[in-house]
Design an enzyme around this catalytic site. Structure first.
Site, mmCIF file in Angstrom:
data_model
loop_
_atom_site.group_PDB
_atom_site.id
_atom_site.type_symbol
_atom_site.label_atom_id
_atom_site.label_comp_id
_atom_site.label_asym_id
_atom_site.label_seq_id
_atom_site.Cartn_x
_atom_site.Cartn_y
_atom_site.Cartn_z
ATOM 1 N N ASP A 189 -36.085 -17.724 32.295
ATOM 2 C CA ASP A 189 -35.162 -18.189 31.204
ATOM 3 C C ASP A 189 -34.333 -19.024 32.401
ATOM 4 O OD1 ASP A 189 -33.257 -18.749 29.350
ATOM 5 O OD2 ASP A 189 -33.226 -16.919 28.856
HETATM 6 C C1 BGC Z 1 -31.422 -18.642 27.063
HETATM 7 C C2 BGC Z 1 -32.697 -19.219 26.209
HETATM 8 C C3 BGC Z 1 -32.775 -20.702 26.002
HETATM 9 C C4 BGC Z 1 -32.723 -21.566 27.348
HETATM 10 C C5 BGC Z 1 -32.816 -22.581 27.099
HETATM 11 C C6 BGC Z 1 -31.198 -19.651 28.208
HETATM 12 O O1 BGC Z 1 -29.988 -19.324 28.507
HETATM 13 O O2 BGC Z 1 -31.379 -17.529 27.135
HETATM 14 O O3 BGC Z 1 -33.013 -18.326 25.071
HETATM 15 O O4 BGC Z 1 -34.164 -20.824 25.536
HETATM 16 O O5 BGC Z 1 -31.498 -20.950 27.642
HETATM 17 O O6 BGC Z 1 -31.649 -23.354 26.621
#
Ligand code: BGC
Length: 747
Positions: free
Chosen positions: A309
């Site tokens: 993530d």
């Molecule tokens: C979130 C994810 C998301 C990613 C990309 C992260 O901060 O936890 O769910 O897909 O950002 O935007």
């Protein structure tokens, strides 16, 4: 001589024919990948494992572009640098800009990449289209997942996935970061609304329908899109409720409740999985070889891409403090099993990973494993053949039929929690006073991840969208509909016929923005509610919120209560149609709405929560204002004649349960029939009951339907131990559907 010439000509033709014929034979994906891989330098391989945020490719700061002209422009020199110097294989993110803006941006991005990538390797481009086309101005926005789950109808989540890729595949978005497969356990969690609620079966079926909608759509051919099950695992139940804070979940519990949805996603063929940023049982998941390699890959057989993530390798150093520096963090994550790093705003990852390989701490074979997985997804998506956007399909965006599906989903996702003296549907005529903190708000219906990460004001939302007040005004054209502020409520005491109090969460929030330490509805809103109730008129409470905000005694005092959740852009209309009775409500709660802060438990609690050995008062026993599965209708459904084909289940032989459901009211309705099973005694304590099957049916007044549930012991009566061994224990079970129950025995 003639013979020789003939032989030469023959050989020449033989060669030409066979070489071209061989070229025509499509080598298997594997050999194509071997071929590309064999030509790649180490730097190029590492580049494939790198994902960069688009803010790094903008000509200027995002906000300036977005606020002023609602577009974004690619800084071509920056892109060329990322492609030629760092060989970056993936970018992510978006803003709710127009389709033409997206098109020119993505077209340029993919074309420049193919021009400058030495081996012509196409890009994976990931976007958080998490409830419809979240980042597309003219796109279709569905209700959030918590609402979609309340429909108890997987055709809606399938449609959400299908329409999302219908609208975005031709823009060059080939990777959708959806669905969230985390179980909706901790109600404080700021991402609660992104889950499909608290039940593992419901989350599994709703989520896999999204995956099928995203990944298996033939209409978008030749495009194919990858979905992403996120965020593996334990993210949704942090002890404090705050985003990305530590979770402690016993192994057995993890396997029984949190793992099934991810397993279902893998079984459904999800191509990518994103990892939980937090720590689970003391270990940041990004460093867990046990979870990422042993469990996900070896046990569950996941073959696709494991993506970190946001910034989560850096977080190992700066948030979890398990690595001295970013290089050690990189080592830990890669050795645990990560394939791609959402770095996403530096290129240090490339540097450190290269050093680690050069120093011999990470083998090139380990790098090859990840690159193979990434290239496999790129081949499977057909990106080597077609990765450019297609302007001829921009007309597919925001089709009336797609918006109609979003409206239908919203209608079916709203739950009628209470309807004292059949106060609803509201009669036409008279004066409807609409009041409350979210009655005039669009963001309160849409929530986070709508046109942007967390839209701070209605400025970001389409002008044509209706608030609850707008929609009630439109729907009740024969009534006088007024919005009245809190401090003016007393002035309408004499003239109001009914009060619609719209309350819940005012702000749209995402991730950390959603962290709270008090689940109660805010004191000012409670005060607003008390004033509404003091008019002594029927009060209908409409709850617009991404998680249950606790109401105390206000729930008991209101005459009617609707849980509207975050129903999206079409949500205001759906709410008004339910208030008027144009739509008969049919949503059911996908989670248990707690009564008080002190005892928040799910519907499938363990028996010792309420022990007969130490009984508690009725007041203490009341733990919910609405349990999972609760939802009223304007018609009555009668359940009768529950029967079992046998009361003895021998070995793994299944038995069949049947029940008859009749619409005993005067209007058409839809009903979700939920089958629960209770295992009465277990070597590991068993939940009081568990959802094992559901089906949504439509019934005209007077119509009956027989429903059938085949109870398969290995599937419906078993449970895992902490090592994942499946236990099927003899003994007594109870099946329940609505208020009917029957016992049976496994021998
Ligand atoms: C979130 C994810 C998301 C990613 C990309 C992260 O901060 O936890 O769910 O897909 O950002 O935007």
């Amino acid at each position: 001589m003639i013979r020789h010439i003939f032989l030469l000509v023959f050989c020449f033709y033989y060669l030409i024919y066979n070489v071209s014929a061989r070229d025509k034979i499509k080598p298997s994906t594997k050999s194509k990948i071997d071929n590309v891989l064999s030509q790649m330098t180490l730097e190029e391989k590492i580049g494939q494992m790198t994902q960069i945020n688009i803010t790094m490719l903008m000509t200027d700061s995002v906000l300036k572009h977005y606020d002023s002209v609602m577009t974004f422009k690619l800084d071509t020199s920056k892109l060329i640098e990322y492609v030629t110097k760092f060989h970056v294989g993936s970018f992510l993110n978006g803003r709710g800009v127009s389709k033409s803006s997206w098109f020119s941006y993505m077209d340029q991005l993919h074309r420049l990449n193919m021009k400058y990538s030495r081996l012509k390797i196409p890009l994976l481009y990931g976007v958080d289209h998490v409830h419809g086309s979240s980042y597309l101005k003219e796109g279709t926005i569905f209700p959030h997942n918590i609402n979609m789950a309340a429909t108890f109808d997987t055709t809606f989540t399938h449609e959400m996935g299908r329409i999302t890729v219908l609208e975005t595949s031709a823009l060059g978005h080939n990777w959708i970061f959806s669905p969230v497969m985390d179980l909706g356990k901790n109600k404080f969690w700021g991402r609660y609304y992104e889950t499909f609620g608290e039940d593992p079966l419901l989350a599994s079926l709703m989520g896999t329908a999204v995956i099928n909608g995203i990944q298996n759509s033939k209409e978008i051919s030749p495009y194919q899109i990858a979905g992403c099950a996120k965020h593996f695992i334990g993210y949704s139940d942090p002890k404090s409720g705050w985003d990305r804070s530590p979770a402690e979940i016993p192994e057995q519990h993890l396997r029984e409740f949190y793992l099934p949805s991810f397993k279902a996603a893998i079984d459904a063929g999800v191509k990518t999985i994103m990892i939980n940023s937090g720590e689970l049982n003391g270990i940041p998941v990004h460093t867990s070889y046990e979870l990422l390699t042993k469990l996900l890959r070896e046990e569950l057989g996941f073959k696709g891409i494991l993506l970190t993530d946001w910034m989560d390798i850096i977080a190992l150093e700066k948030m979890h403090f398990v690595a001295e520096n970013e290089k050690e963090a990189t080592y830990k994550a890669i050795m645990a099993g990560i394939d791609m790093s959402m770095v996403p705003v530096t290129t240090n990852f490339c540097l450190y990973l290269k050093e680690l390989v050069k120093e011999g701490r990470i083998t090139e074979e380990r790098i090859n494993m990840s690159v193979r997985r990434i290239l496999t997804v790129k081949y499977e998506l057909g990106l080597f053949e077609k990765c450019f956007p297609d302007s001829s399909r921009l007309s597919w965006i925001g089709l009336p039929t797609s918006k109609a599906k979003a409206l239908e989903s919203a209608r079916e996702s709203i739950v009628l929690l209470k309807n004292k003296n059949e106060v609803l549907p509201l009669k036409s005529g008279g004066k409807i006073v609409v009041t409350g903190a979210t009655a005039l708000s669009k963001v309160a219906l849409c929530g986070g991840w709508t046109y942007r990460f967390a839209p701070r004001s209605d400025w970001w939302i389409p002008i044509e969208m209706s608030t609850v007040f707008d929609a009630i005004k439109k729907e009740f054209s024969n009534s006088e509909v007024v919005f009245v502020e809190m401090d003016k409520l007393k002035e309408v005491e004499a003239t109001a016929d009914v009060v619609v109090w719209v309350a819940g969460e005012k702000e749209a929030y995402a991730e950390t923005d959603g962290s709270i330490s008090d689940l109660d509805l805010s004191e000012d809103q409670k005060e607003w509610g008390r004033l509404a109730l003091s008019l002594n008129k029927p009060v209908i409470l409409v709850l617009t919120e991404g998680r249950p905000r606790l109401l105390g005694d206000l729930f008991d005092k209101c005459d009617g209560v609707l849980f509207a959740g975050l129903p999206g852009v079409e949500g205001g209309t759906a709410i008004a149609e339910i208030l008027s009775g144009k739509m008969n409500p049919c949503g059911k709660m996908p989670f248990t709405y707690p009564y008080k802060q002190g005892h928040i438990i799910p519907y499938n609690y363990k028996r010792s929560e309420f022990s007969v050995l130490r009984p508690v008062s009725d007041e203490l026993h009341r733990f919910a204002i609405a349990e999972f599965g609760h939802g009223l209708s304007y018609t009555q459904f009668i359940y009768e004649n529950l029967r079992l084909s046998d009361t003895i289940v021998a070995g793994n032989k299944s038995i069949v349960a049947k029940v008859i459901v009749t619409n005993n009211g005067a209007r058409f309705g839809r009903e979700s029939v939920l089958w629960f099973v209770s295992d009465e005694i277990g070597s590991i304590t068993r939940p009081i009951k568990e959802l094992q099957h559901f089906e949504k049916i439509s019934l005209q007044p007077g119509q009956s339907k027989e429903l059938v549930f085949e109870i398969i012991p290995s599937k419906h009566l078993s449970f895992p131990d902490k090592n994942g061994k499946i236990l099927l224990e003899q003994g007594s079970f109870t099946i329940s559907v609505n208020k009917l129950t029957k016992r049976f025995w496994l021998k």
